[in-house]
Scaffold this motif. Sequence first.
Motif, PDB file in Angstrom:
ATOM      1  N   LEU A  16      -0.767  13.931 -38.404  1.00 35.28           N
ATOM      2  CA  LEU A  16      -2.043  14.030 -37.702  1.00 35.28           C
ATOM      3  C   LEU A  16      -2.886  15.169 -38.246  1.00 35.28           C
ATOM      4  CD1 LEU A  16      -0.842  13.401 -34.028  1.00 35.28           C
ATOM      5  CD2 LEU A  16      -2.183  11.850 -35.468  1.00 35.28           C
ATOM      6  N   ARG A  17      -2.231  16.271 -38.610  1.00 34.27           N
ATOM      7  CA  ARG A  17      -2.987  17.388 -39.181  1.00 34.27           C
ATOM      8  C   ARG A  17      -3.669  16.990 -40.484  1.00 34.27           C
ATOM      9  NH1 ARG A  17       1.688  21.809 -38.074  1.00 34.27           N
ATOM     10  NH2 ARG A  17       1.067  22.427 -35.963  1.00 34.27           N
ATOM     11  N   GLU A  18      -2.979  16.180 -41.281  1.00 35.68           N
ATOM     12  CA  GLU A  18      -3.506  15.825 -42.596  1.00 35.68           C
ATOM     13  C   GLU A  18      -4.416  14.610 -42.545  1.00 35.68           C
ATOM     14  OE1 GLU A  18      -1.841  14.934 -47.145  1.00 35.68           O
ATOM     15  OE2 GLU A  18      -0.449  15.377 -45.489  1.00 35.68           O
ATOM     16  N   HIS A  19      -4.084  13.646 -41.692  1.00 32.17           N
ATOM     17  CA  HIS A  19      -4.800  12.364 -41.723  1.00 32.17           C
ATOM     18  C   HIS A  19      -5.417  11.991 -40.375  1.00 32.17           C
ATOM     19  CE1 HIS A  19      -3.068  11.745 -45.681  1.00 32.17           C
ATOM     20  NE2 HIS A  19      -1.845  11.883 -45.180  1.00 32.17           N
ATOM     21  N   GLY A  20      -5.552  12.951 -39.453  1.00 26.68           N
ATOM     22  CA  GLY A  20      -6.041  12.642 -38.116  1.00 26.68           C
ATOM     23  C   GLY A  20      -7.428  12.038 -38.110  1.00 26.68           C
ATOM     24  N   VAL A  60      -6.060  14.395 -30.099  1.00 29.46           N
ATOM     25  CA  VAL A  60      -4.791  13.700 -30.288  1.00 29.46           C
ATOM     26  C   VAL A  60      -3.745  14.670 -30.844  1.00 29.46           C
ATOM     27  CG1 VAL A  60      -3.618  11.868 -31.585  1.00 29.46           C
ATOM     28  CG2 VAL A  60      -5.857  11.434 -30.548  1.00 29.46           C
ATOM     29  N   LEU A  61      -4.148  15.491 -31.813  1.00 32.00           N
ATOM     30  CA  LEU A  61      -3.241  16.478 -32.389  1.00 32.00           C
ATOM     31  C   LEU A  61      -2.772  17.472 -31.329  1.00 32.00           C
ATOM     32  CD1 LEU A  61      -1.814  17.935 -34.717  1.00 32.00           C
ATOM     33  CD2 LEU A  61      -3.982  19.097 -35.205  1.00 32.00           C
ATOM     34  N   ALA A  62      -3.686  17.963 -30.520  1.00 35.42           N
ATOM     35  CA  ALA A  62      -3.321  18.932 -29.482  1.00 35.42           C
ATOM     36  C   ALA A  62      -2.329  18.330 -28.495  1.00 35.42           C
ATOM     37  CB  ALA A  62      -4.570  19.410 -28.750  1.00 35.42           C
ATOM     38  N   TYR A  63      -2.524  17.063 -28.154  1.00 37.16           N
ATOM     39  CA  TYR A  63      -1.609  16.414 -27.218  1.00 37.16           C
ATOM     40  C   TYR A  63      -0.219  16.276 -27.843  1.00 37.16           C
ATOM     41  CZ  TYR A  63       0.076  13.177 -23.638  1.00 37.16           C
ATOM     42  OH  TYR A  63       0.798  12.585 -22.634  1.00 37.16           O
ATOM     43  N   ALA A  64      -0.169  15.887 -29.128  1.00 39.70           N
ATOM     44  CA  ALA A  64       1.124  15.746 -29.801  1.00 39.70           C
ATOM     45  C   ALA A  64       1.827  17.096 -29.913  1.00 39.70           C
ATOM     46  CB  ALA A  64       0.931  15.130 -31.185  1.00 39.70           C
ATOM     47  N   GLU A  65       1.070  18.140 -30.223  1.00 35.83           N
ATOM     48  CA  GLU A  65       1.664  19.469 -30.377  1.00 35.83           C
ATOM     49  C   GLU A  65       2.229  20.001 -29.063  1.00 35.83           C
ATOM     50  OE1 GLU A  65      -0.838  21.545 -34.007  1.00 35.83           O
ATOM     51  OE2 GLU A  65      -1.728  21.514 -31.997  1.00 35.83           O
ATOM     52  N   ASN A  66       1.658  19.568 -27.957  1.00 36.03           N
ATOM     53  CA  ASN A  66       2.045  20.106 -26.645  1.00 36.03           C
ATOM     54  C   ASN A  66       2.692  19.056 -25.757  1.00 36.03           C
ATOM     55  OD1 ASN A  66       0.753  22.999 -26.562  1.00 36.03           O
ATOM     56  ND2 ASN A  66      -0.796  21.664 -27.453  1.00 36.03           N
ATOM     57  N   ILE A  67       3.316  18.054 -26.368  1.00 36.38           N
ATOM     58  CA  ILE A  67       3.889  16.956 -25.600  1.00 36.38           C
ATOM     59  C   ILE A  67       4.994  17.437 -24.658  1.00 36.38           C
ATOM     60  CG2 ILE A  67       5.678  16.310 -27.254  1.00 36.38           C
ATOM     61  CD1 ILE A  67       3.364  13.866 -25.366  1.00 36.38           C
ATOM     62  N   GLU A  68       5.662  18.543 -24.996  1.00 35.31           N
ATOM     63  CA  GLU A  68       6.714  19.074 -24.128  1.00 35.31           C
ATOM     64  C   GLU A  68       6.137  19.729 -22.876  1.00 35.31           C
ATOM     65  OE1 GLU A  68       9.884  18.800 -24.159  1.00 35.31           O
ATOM     66  OE2 GLU A  68      10.310  17.980 -26.137  1.00 35.31           O
ATOM     67  N   ASP A  69       4.918  20.262 -22.986  1.00 35.33           N
ATOM     68  CA  ASP A  69       4.297  20.942 -21.846  1.00 35.33           C
ATOM     69  C   ASP A  69       2.788  20.703 -21.859  1.00 35.33           C
ATOM     70  OD1 ASP A  69       3.718  22.504 -19.673  1.00 35.33           O
ATOM     71  OD2 ASP A  69       3.916  24.421 -20.724  1.00 35.33           O
ATOM     72  N   PRO A  70       2.355  19.497 -21.486  1.00 37.11           N
ATOM     73  CA  PRO A  70       0.917  19.182 -21.503  1.00 37.11           C
ATOM     74  C   PRO A  70       0.092  20.043 -20.551  1.00 37.11           C
ATOM     75  CG  PRO A  70       2.247  17.187 -21.316  1.00 37.11           C
ATOM     76  CD  PRO A  70       3.165  18.342 -21.083  1.00 37.11           C
ATOM     77  N   SER A  71       0.747  20.803 -19.664  1.00 34.84           N
ATOM     78  CA  SER A  71      -0.012  21.624 -18.710  1.00 34.84           C
ATOM     79  C   SER A  71      -0.882  22.659 -19.412  1.00 34.84           C
ATOM     80  CB  SER A  71       0.940  22.320 -17.734  1.00 34.84           C
ATOM     81  OG  SER A  71       1.776  23.248 -18.405  1.00 34.84           O
ATOM     82  N   VAL A  72      -0.526  23.029 -20.645  1.00 34.98           N
ATOM     83  CA  VAL A  72      -1.341  24.018 -21.355  1.00 34.98           C
ATOM     84  C   VAL A  72      -2.700  23.436 -21.736  1.00 34.98           C
ATOM     85  CG1 VAL A  72       0.714  25.158 -22.265  1.00 34.98           C
ATOM     86  CG2 VAL A  72      -0.435  23.427 -23.649  1.00 34.98           C
ATOM     87  N   LEU A  73      -2.844  22.118 -21.617  1.00 36.37           N
ATOM     88  CA  LEU A  73      -4.101  21.457 -21.977  1.00 36.37           C
ATOM     89  C   LEU A  73      -4.986  21.188 -20.768  1.00 36.37           C
ATOM     90  CD1 LEU A  73      -2.658  18.840 -24.496  1.00 36.37           C
ATOM     91  CD2 LEU A  73      -3.688  21.050 -25.034  1.00 36.37           C
ATOM     92  N   VAL A  74      -4.664  21.814 -19.626  1.00 34.55           N
ATOM     93  CA  VAL A  74      -5.408  21.518 -18.395  1.00 34.55           C
ATOM     94  C   VAL A  74      -6.897  21.754 -18.571  1.00 34.55           C
ATOM     95  CG1 VAL A  74      -5.814  22.319 -16.044  1.00 34.55           C
ATOM     96  CG2 VAL A  74      -3.494  21.833 -16.792  1.00 34.55           C
ATOM     97  N   HIS A  75      -7.267  22.875 -19.194  1.00 34.33           N
ATOM     98  CA  HIS A  75      -8.699  23.174 -19.355  1.00 34.33           C
ATOM     99  C   HIS A  75      -9.381  22.098 -20.200  1.00 34.33           C
ATOM    100  CE1 HIS A  75     -12.397  25.432 -19.764  1.00 34.33           C
ATOM    101  NE2 HIS A  75     -12.303  25.339 -21.085  1.00 34.33           N
ATOM    102  N   ALA A  76      -8.746  21.718 -21.312  1.00 33.22           N
ATOM    103  CA  ALA A  76      -9.341  20.703 -22.180  1.00 33.22           C
ATOM    104  C   ALA A  76      -9.430  19.355 -21.469  1.00 33.22           C
ATOM    105  CB  ALA A  76      -8.519  20.565 -23.463  1.00 33.22           C
ATOM    106  N   VAL A  77      -8.382  18.995 -20.733  1.00 34.84           N
ATOM    107  CA  VAL A  77      -8.384  17.727 -20.007  1.00 34.84           C
ATOM    108  C   VAL A  77      -9.483  17.712 -18.945  1.00 34.84           C
ATOM    109  CG1 VAL A  77      -7.058  16.344 -18.358  1.00 34.84           C
ATOM    110  CG2 VAL A  77      -5.972  17.160 -20.463  1.00 34.84           C
ATOM    111  N   THR A  78      -9.661  18.836 -18.255  1.00 34.56           N
ATOM    112  CA  THR A  78     -10.718  18.921 -17.233  1.00 34.56           C
ATOM    113  C   THR A  78     -12.085  18.747 -17.863  1.00 34.56           C
ATOM    114  OG1 THR A  78      -9.352  20.391 -15.883  1.00 34.56           O
ATOM    115  CG2 THR A  78     -11.721  20.380 -15.451  1.00 34.56           C
TER     116      THR A  78
END
Length: 402
Positions: A16-20, A60-78
Motif C-alpha cells: 500500500l505504501r508503494e502502490h496505494g 487505507v494505509l492508515a487503517y492497515a497500519e493500525n488494524i490491531e488498534d483502530p482506536s488511534v484513528l478516532v479523530h480521522a474517522v470522526t
Amino acid sequence: MTPDQKNLVTATVSTLREHGVALTTHFYRRLFEHNPELKNVFNMGNQQNGKQQTALAMAVLAYAENIEDPSVLVHAVTKIGHKHVSLDIRPEYYAIVGRHLIASIGEVLGEAATPELLDAWATAYGELAGLMSGLESGLYQHAANQEGGWTGWRPFTVKQRVAESAEITSFYLYPNDGGRVADFQPGQYVSLRLFLPELNLFQPRQYSLSSAPNGEYYRISVKKEAGNPKHPDGMISNRLHDFVAEGGIVELAAPAGDFTLATDKPTPVVLVSGGVGQTPLMSMLEHLVTKESSREVVWVHGSRNCQVHAFREPVAQLAAKYDNVQQHIFYDTLAPGPEREGHYEGIVDLPSLSGGTLLPEADYYICGPAPFIRKQVQDLAALGVPRAAIHFEEFGPATLSV
C-alpha cells in the motif's frame, strides 16, 4: 477479525505504501464505470487533480497500519464521518464502495490477492463500514433534532452578495421555506450543491461558515479559484461568482465538521490563517465578540496584498473596538506609505511576534494551504506549545500529516 486475518491485512502495508495511489485510482475508475450515478456525490475536481485518490490511499494505509488498534484513528474517522454526512452519504453506499474496493484489490494485486487475503480485507472493510455508519447515524440524528435542522439537501436563496476582496465574495443564504436555520459550532462548514450543465452532474463542495451563528441565514465566503495548466478552474467557486446572482438558488446540507472553537473554555485564543483559510476563523472571531467574551484573542493573517485581503476592515474595526482583540497582518509585499501598526512584510512567522502575542495556555486554530499549516504547527511545536493546544483544518481531501 481473526488474528490470521489481521496479519494478512498488515502484510499488505508495504504494498500500500508503494502502490496505494495506483490502487485507489483503479478503484475510482471502476466505481464510476459501474455506478456513474455516484459522480453526483464525489468532487470530480479532486478526481481530476488526484487529491481524492491520494487521500483515500492514505486512509487505507492508515487503517492497515493500525488494524490491531483502530482506536488511534478516532479523530480521522470522526472527520471523515462529518464529511460523509455533509455529502448525504447513506449506509447503502458502503456496500457499493466495498464491492468495488475488494474487486480492485484483486485486480491490482493479481496472483498475490489470494482468496484468504480478499476475505480478510472484506472483513476489515465491513467492520470499518459498520463503525462509520454508526457514527454518521448519530450525526444525522443530531442534525435533524435541533431547531431549524434537517438532513439531505435543502434549497436556499442567495439574498445578498458582498465582495470582500478582489477574489473573495460572501454569499448570504436564506432557506427557501422561510424557516429557521440550525445553529452550528464556530468553525464548521456546509456542503453546497449546484448542477453543472457542462458535466450533466450535480457537484457538491464544502464551504466554511464565515459568520457567527444567528438562526436566520448562513454566510459563506468563496474565493474564485483561477486554474493553471495542471489544475482546472474551480468548478463551483467560479459558477457561484459568475452565474449565481442575488435571488439565485443553491442547495445546502446541514452544518458539519469537527474543526470547532472550544466555546466552553476561558483560555486565550490565537487564530492563524493564510488566504481564504480565514473563513472558519471569522466565524470563531465573530462568535467571541458577539458573546462579549473576555477571552484574549489574537488574529494572525497572511495574504499576498491588501487587494486580495478579505475582511480587512471588519477585523481592524473589531481590534480597535475590543481591548481583548489584537491583530497581526502579513503581506508578501507591503504597499508604499506610512507604516501601519501590526503589519509585516513576508509570510506569517509566529516566532517573530513577541510582546505577549503568543499567549500562555492559549489554543491555536490554524487554517490555510497545507504548507502554511505545516509551517505554523512546526513553529508552535518549536516554541513549546503542546500538541493538544494546536488545531488545524486542511481544505479539501485530508492529505496533510504533521
